[in-house]
Design a protein around this motif. Structure first.
Motif, mmCIF file in Angstrom:
data_model
loop_
_atom_site.group_PDB
_atom_site.id
_atom_site.type_symbol
_atom_site.label_atom_id
_atom_site.label_comp_id
_atom_site.label_asym_id
_atom_site.label_seq_id
_atom_site.Cartn_x
_atom_site.Cartn_y
_atom_site.Cartn_z
ATOM 1 N N MET A 1 0.847 -1.188 0.000
ATOM 2 C CA MET A 1 0.000 0.000 0.000
ATOM 3 C C MET A 1 0.885 1.241 0.000
ATOM 4 O O MET A 1 1.875 1.311 0.716
ATOM 5 N N ASP A 2 0.514 2.186 -0.805
ATOM 6 C CA ASP A 2 1.231 3.457 -0.824
ATOM 7 C C ASP A 2 0.961 4.228 0.466
ATOM 8 O O ASP A 2 -0.066 4.060 1.104
ATOM 9 N N ALA A 3 1.897 5.089 0.798
ATOM 10 C CA ALA A 3 1.710 5.955 1.961
ATOM 11 C C ALA A 3 0.551 6.913 1.699
ATOM 12 O O ALA A 3 0.347 7.354 0.565
ATOM 13 N N PRO A 4 -0.227 7.260 2.716
ATOM 14 C CA PRO A 4 -1.325 8.207 2.515
ATOM 15 C C PRO A 4 -0.798 9.561 2.043
ATOM 16 O O PRO A 4 0.292 9.992 2.437
ATOM 17 N N LEU A 5 -1.568 10.199 1.189
ATOM 18 C CA LEU A 5 -1.207 11.535 0.739
ATOM 19 C C LEU A 5 -1.386 12.516 1.893
ATOM 20 O O LEU A 5 -2.327 12.390 2.684
ATOM 21 N N PRO A 6 -0.530 13.509 1.995
ATOM 22 C CA PRO A 6 -0.659 14.466 3.099
ATOM 23 C C PRO A 6 -1.849 15.398 2.881
ATOM 24 O O PRO A 6 -2.220 15.692 1.750
ATOM 25 N N LEU A 7 -2.418 15.846 3.966
ATOM 26 C CA LEU A 7 -3.475 16.851 3.929
ATOM 27 C C LEU A 7 -2.850 18.168 4.384
ATOM 28 O O LEU A 7 -2.415 18.300 5.527
ATOM 29 N N ARG A 8 -2.798 19.119 3.463
ATOM 30 C CA ARG A 8 -2.232 20.427 3.796
ATOM 31 C C ARG A 8 -3.366 21.432 3.913
ATOM 32 O O ARG A 8 -4.300 21.418 3.130
ATOM 33 N N THR A 9 -3.256 22.298 4.901
ATOM 34 C CA THR A 9 -4.239 23.363 5.071
ATOM 35 C C THR A 9 -3.517 24.693 5.247
ATOM 36 O O THR A 9 -2.347 24.736 5.620
ATOM 37 N N GLU A 10 -4.248 25.746 4.960
ATOM 38 C CA GLU A 10 -3.740 27.107 5.149
ATOM 39 C C GLU A 10 -4.828 27.925 5.825
ATOM 40 O O GLU A 10 -5.983 27.941 5.356
ATOM 41 N N PHE A 11 -4.486 28.607 6.922
ATOM 42 C CA PHE A 11 -5.454 29.479 7.582
ATOM 43 C C PHE A 11 -5.792 30.624 6.648
ATOM 44 O O PHE A 11 -4.904 31.326 6.153
ATOM 45 N N LEU A 12 -7.089 30.812 6.391
ATOM 46 C CA LEU A 12 -7.549 31.855 5.485
ATOM 47 C C LEU A 12 -8.105 33.071 6.220
ATOM 48 O O LEU A 12 -7.721 34.194 5.957
ATOM 49 N N PHE A 13 -9.039 32.823 7.156
ATOM 50 C CA PHE A 13 -9.696 33.920 7.851
ATOM 51 C C PHE A 13 -10.553 33.376 8.985
ATOM 52 O O PHE A 13 -10.786 32.171 9.090
ATOM 53 N N ARG A 14 -11.017 34.281 9.804
ATOM 54 C CA ARG A 14 -11.963 33.980 10.880
ATOM 55 C C ARG A 14 -13.286 34.654 10.535
ATOM 56 O O ARG A 14 -13.312 35.834 10.174
#
Length: 156
Positions: free
Chosen positions: A1-14
């Protein structure tokens, strides 16, 4: 099994919302349906700033017997540059019954005592904001006595 793809996030706003009194529709489909008008608010952050417009805007809440709440929110904000953004999100607020009861009474509750997450989508005709239409965002929410607040992250 391949390694899971990373989940990247960026804070946008509140997003900080002000809300009016709930309109109790009553029991429907095994839940208590309530419509909560959004009366205004702010959007502030590194990627977007503006104001939440008061109408039309609202939250169609379905509250299960144990207090778990399903959100269905639609609102519009005006970005600082003047462009309008339609925002629709679904969400879930869940936790121990005593914590949800305190939230229901309008008490301040530390956000680490309950689960409150949303999935947001955006639409706009403003060319400088078109990047919003090409991403899915997630919100981490808290229910303050004066209204809900969401820290919104783009999933990259």
């Amino acid at each position: 099994m391949d390694a899971p793809l990373p989940l990247r996030t960026e804070f946008l706003f509140r997003i900080s919302l002000t809300v009016g009194a709930p309109q109790g529709i009553g029991p429907s489909r095994g839940t208590d349906l309530r419509v909560v008008p959004v009366t205004g608010g702010t959007v502030a952050g590194p990627r977007l700033a503006g104001e939440v417009l008061p109408a039309p805007a609202g939250d169609w809440l379905r509250v299960e017997p144990d207090g778990t709440t399903h959100l269905d929110v639609r609102l519009t904000f005006r970005a600082a540059g003047g462009g309008l953004v339609y925002c629709q999100y679904a969400g879930l607020r869940a936790g121990p019954p005593e914590v949800l009861a305190r939230l229901g009474r309008g008490e301040a509750v530390a956000p680490d005592q309950y689960y409150f997450r949303t999935a947001l989508r955006f639409e706009t005709g403003a060319p400088d904001l078109a990047w919003l239409t090409r991403l899915i965002a997630v919100g981490v929410g808290q229910r303050l006595p004066e209204g809900p607040v969401y820290d919104v992250y783009g999933v990259m």
